[in-house]
Design an enzyme around this catalytic site. Structure first.
Site, PDB file in Angstrom:
ATOM      1  N   HIS A  94       0.810  -1.209   0.000  1.00 36.96           N
ATOM      2  CA  HIS A  94       0.000   0.000   0.000  1.00 36.96           C
ATOM      3  C   HIS A  94       0.850   1.269   0.000  1.00 36.96           C
ATOM      4  O   HIS A  94       0.335   2.379   0.109  1.00 36.96           O
ATOM      5  CB  HIS A  94      -0.942   0.017   1.203  1.00 36.96           C
ATOM      6  CG  HIS A  94      -2.150   0.880   1.018  1.00 36.96           C
ATOM      7  ND1 HIS A  94      -3.239   0.506   0.269  1.00 36.96           N
ATOM      8  CD2 HIS A  94      -2.438   2.123   1.468  1.00 36.96           C
ATOM      9  CE1 HIS A  94      -4.144   1.462   0.281  1.00 36.96           C
ATOM     10  NE2 HIS A  94      -3.688   2.462   1.007  1.00 36.96           N
ATOM     11  N   ASP A 159      -6.447   4.857   9.563  1.00 38.91           N
ATOM     12  CA  ASP A 159      -7.840   4.877   9.111  1.00 38.91           C
ATOM     13  C   ASP A 159      -8.192   3.663   8.263  1.00 38.91           C
ATOM     14  O   ASP A 159      -9.368   3.299   8.158  1.00 38.91           O
ATOM     15  CB  ASP A 159      -8.108   6.153   8.295  1.00 38.91           C
ATOM     16  CG  ASP A 159      -8.235   7.378   9.178  1.00 38.91           C
ATOM     17  OD1 ASP A 159      -8.673   7.235  10.330  1.00 38.91           O
ATOM     18  OD2 ASP A 159      -7.898   8.479   8.721  1.00 38.91           O
ATOM     19  N   GLU A 275     -10.706  14.069  13.752  1.00 32.71           N
ATOM     20  CA  GLU A 275     -10.184  14.258  12.402  1.00 32.71           C
ATOM     21  C   GLU A 275     -11.025  15.326  11.708  1.00 32.71           C
ATOM     22  O   GLU A 275     -11.863  15.976  12.324  1.00 32.71           O
ATOM     23  CB  GLU A 275     -10.208  12.953  11.583  1.00 32.71           C
ATOM     24  CG  GLU A 275      -9.027  12.044  11.839  1.00 32.71           C
ATOM     25  CD  GLU A 275      -8.833  10.979  10.777  1.00 32.71           C
ATOM     26  OE1 GLU A 275      -9.405  11.115   9.666  1.00 32.71           O
ATOM     27  OE2 GLU A 275      -8.113   9.994  11.048  1.00 32.71           O
TER      28      GLU A 275
END
Length: 530
Positions: A94, A159, A275
């Site tokens: 990723h 997240d 956030e």
């Protein structure tokens, strides 16, 4: 700065070794089969030659699947150290700028696929002492599932949970809990690491501490993480997830900064997650994690008196269990009363803890179903000091971006005091700084070029305005840029490289240590490094 004789000798040894690696010994893939590895060694390199960013192409000649064997990793790296080829560890792939790739054609290399270890003992929970031991390539979602069986969970998250444990720890690992618990790298008891010499070492604050702090946030430059021991805490049952909107940026950031200032307060006097994101595209407000909003009651962008073409959304959560379910509403009411958001913009949902933590995966599945996941992601992640965040808003959100973002823009503050400065990560000098994450996607080459140019414009704006940003998930093309990035930490970072990976065989995809083969040239070039 003058170098003493020891420093000169250290640098000279490094340059000679690097020249040997670049131009000298290599193993052919067929010879790797004689190493007696327990795992699978494959010449099928296509899937390991790309990452989530889809911006780079790898050049590996072989892939090792160690199936949870740290000894396999150590044996391969020892051979690489002795024979002169590159090694990069890949978790879930990723990364966005080639960290997990072999990118140099002139330097042959092997990718270690750390994921899917195939070992039932990849995750071992110690309920009594409240910690978990995890294979470095294991995904966070699997860690969560395993620890929840004991009613426990790690403290700090990202997240997106379909990331490898070792992968996020090599960067930092941040999300809306960071203001409260610090990044993931500050929530680690112990590591097993295979260094660039092929040594398998256990490290912690007390044991091999230089390696321990170096590897955390070290971008894979000093070793491959094969085991992580991290603390656990009792897991909440449910989450009250709230979004409120702002049309004024200064009011938005003032409220965010107030909320993270409560980090030392008791749990009933603060939120558990803070956030936010920026909306400059009207279509995004009802589509970004669209399941949150009601389709029958969409947010009307134009009706909110948007300041300068941008809207700001604050995301906050309150964790709770059945025993305190009756009090959570009042705790939230008291906290919300102290904020200055648009009164009519409160959106609330309630869901199990695991569903909240895994919320982004639902968006991933939607994108995959539409063929919109495996496309280029020219992301840009910046740490922006608090004192210049208003200038950043005016110059970037209300200036450079226009009204089409091609993806979400996250923004939220953190406390520097929650970060261990002994790690390799660099952050702005101020106590409070913001993550601003441009998480964009490019459907075609024209969009990719446009977004890449826009990223360059943002970086140039920060440079010209003397906003001292630091890149998170950093990417640079010259050694001088890397030196500027690390700043006062560069000498330490360089020494750690010399100590743990003196032949520079690890994580070559970052292209941090690019040396000219001429010894004389390098002596001159790095005269001021040490």
């Amino acid at each position: 700065m003058n170098m003493n004789n020891n420093h000169k000798l250290l640098l000279l040894t490094f340059i000679i070794c690097r020249s040997i690696v670049t131009f000298g010994l290599t193993l052919f893939p067929t010879e790797l089969l004689s190493l007696g590895l327990k795992g699978k060694l494959s010449m099928e390199v296509e899937s390991s030659s790309k990452d989530f960013g889809m911006l780079n192409q790898g050049e590996a000649v072989a892939v090792l699947h160690p199936t949870g064997s740290a000894e396999d990793v150590a044996r391969l790296i020892r051979t690489a150290y002795e024979s002169g080829f590159a090694v990069s560890a890949r978790g879930h792939g990723h990364s966005i700028n080639g960290q997990a790739m072999i990118k140099e054609k002139k330097l042959k290399g092997v990718v270690i696929e750390m994921g899917k270890g195939g070992d039932n003992n990849n995750i071992r929970v110690c309920e009594e002492e409240m910690y978990v031991d995890v294979w470095g390539g294991e995904l966070w979602i699997e860690v969560l599932k395993a620890t929840l069986e004991y009613g426990l969970a790690p403290m700090s998250w990202t997240d997106y949970l379909y990331l490898s444990v070792g992968g996020t720890l090599s960067n930092a690992g941040i999300s809306g809990q960071t203001f409260n618990h610090g990044p993931q790298i500050t929530n680690v008891h112990q590591l097993d690491v295979v260094t660039g010499k092929g040594e398998l070492l256990t490290c912690s604050e007390e044991q091999n501490s230089e390696l321990f702090h170096g590897v955390l946030g070290g971008l894979g430059q000093f070793g491959v993480i094969t085991r992580v021991r991290m603390p656990l805490q009792p897991a909440p049952h449910r989450v009250r997830w709230i979004r409120v909107l702002y049309s004024n940026f200064s009011t938005f950031t003032k409220d965010q900064e107030f909320l993270i200032s409560l980090h030392e307060k008791p749990a009933n006097q603060k939120f558990d997650y803070v956030e936010g994101f920026v909306i400059v595209d009207e279509g995004l407000i009802n589509n970004w994690r669209s399941s949150f909003f009601s389709a029958s009651n969409p947010v009307q962008f134009i009706s909110l008196n948007v300041d300068g073409g941008a809207l700001y959304c604050l995301e906050i959560t309150k964790n709770y269990n059945q025993q305190n379910a009756d009090s959570v509403d009042e705790e939230i009411r008291v906290l919300l009363k102290k904020l200055d958001f648009i009164p009519t913009s409160v959106f609330t949902t309630d869901l199990p803890y695991v569903d909240f933590l895994d919320r982004v995966h639902k968006a991933e599945l939607k994108l995959r179903s539409k063929g919109l996941w495996d496309i280029p992601h020219p992301w840009l992640n910046l740490f922006v000091p608090k004192s210049r965040i208003d200038d950043f808003d005016k110059g970037v959100f209300k200036g450079i971006l226009g009204n089409n973002t091609s993806g979400p823009i996250l923004i939220y503050p953190m406390n520097k005091s929650k970060w261990d400065q002994r790690s390799s990560v660099v952050t702005p000098e101020e106590e409070v700084f913001y993550l601003v994450a441009f998480l964009r996607s490019a459907l075609d080459g024209e969009t990719l070029e446009y977004l890449s140019n826009q990223n360059h414009q943002i970086l140039k704006f920060c440079h010209d305005a003397k906003i001292k940003v630091k890149q998170y998930l950093p990417h640079y093309t010259t050694q001088q840029e890397w030196m500027d990035h690390f700043g006062d930490k560069w000498t330490q970072f360089f020494h750690r490289k010399m100590q743990f990976d003196p032949r520079c065989i690890l994580a070559t995809g970052q292209q941090i240590f690019e040396f000219d083969p001429s010894i004389a040239t390098n002596i001159t070039k790095y005269h001021d490094i040490i």
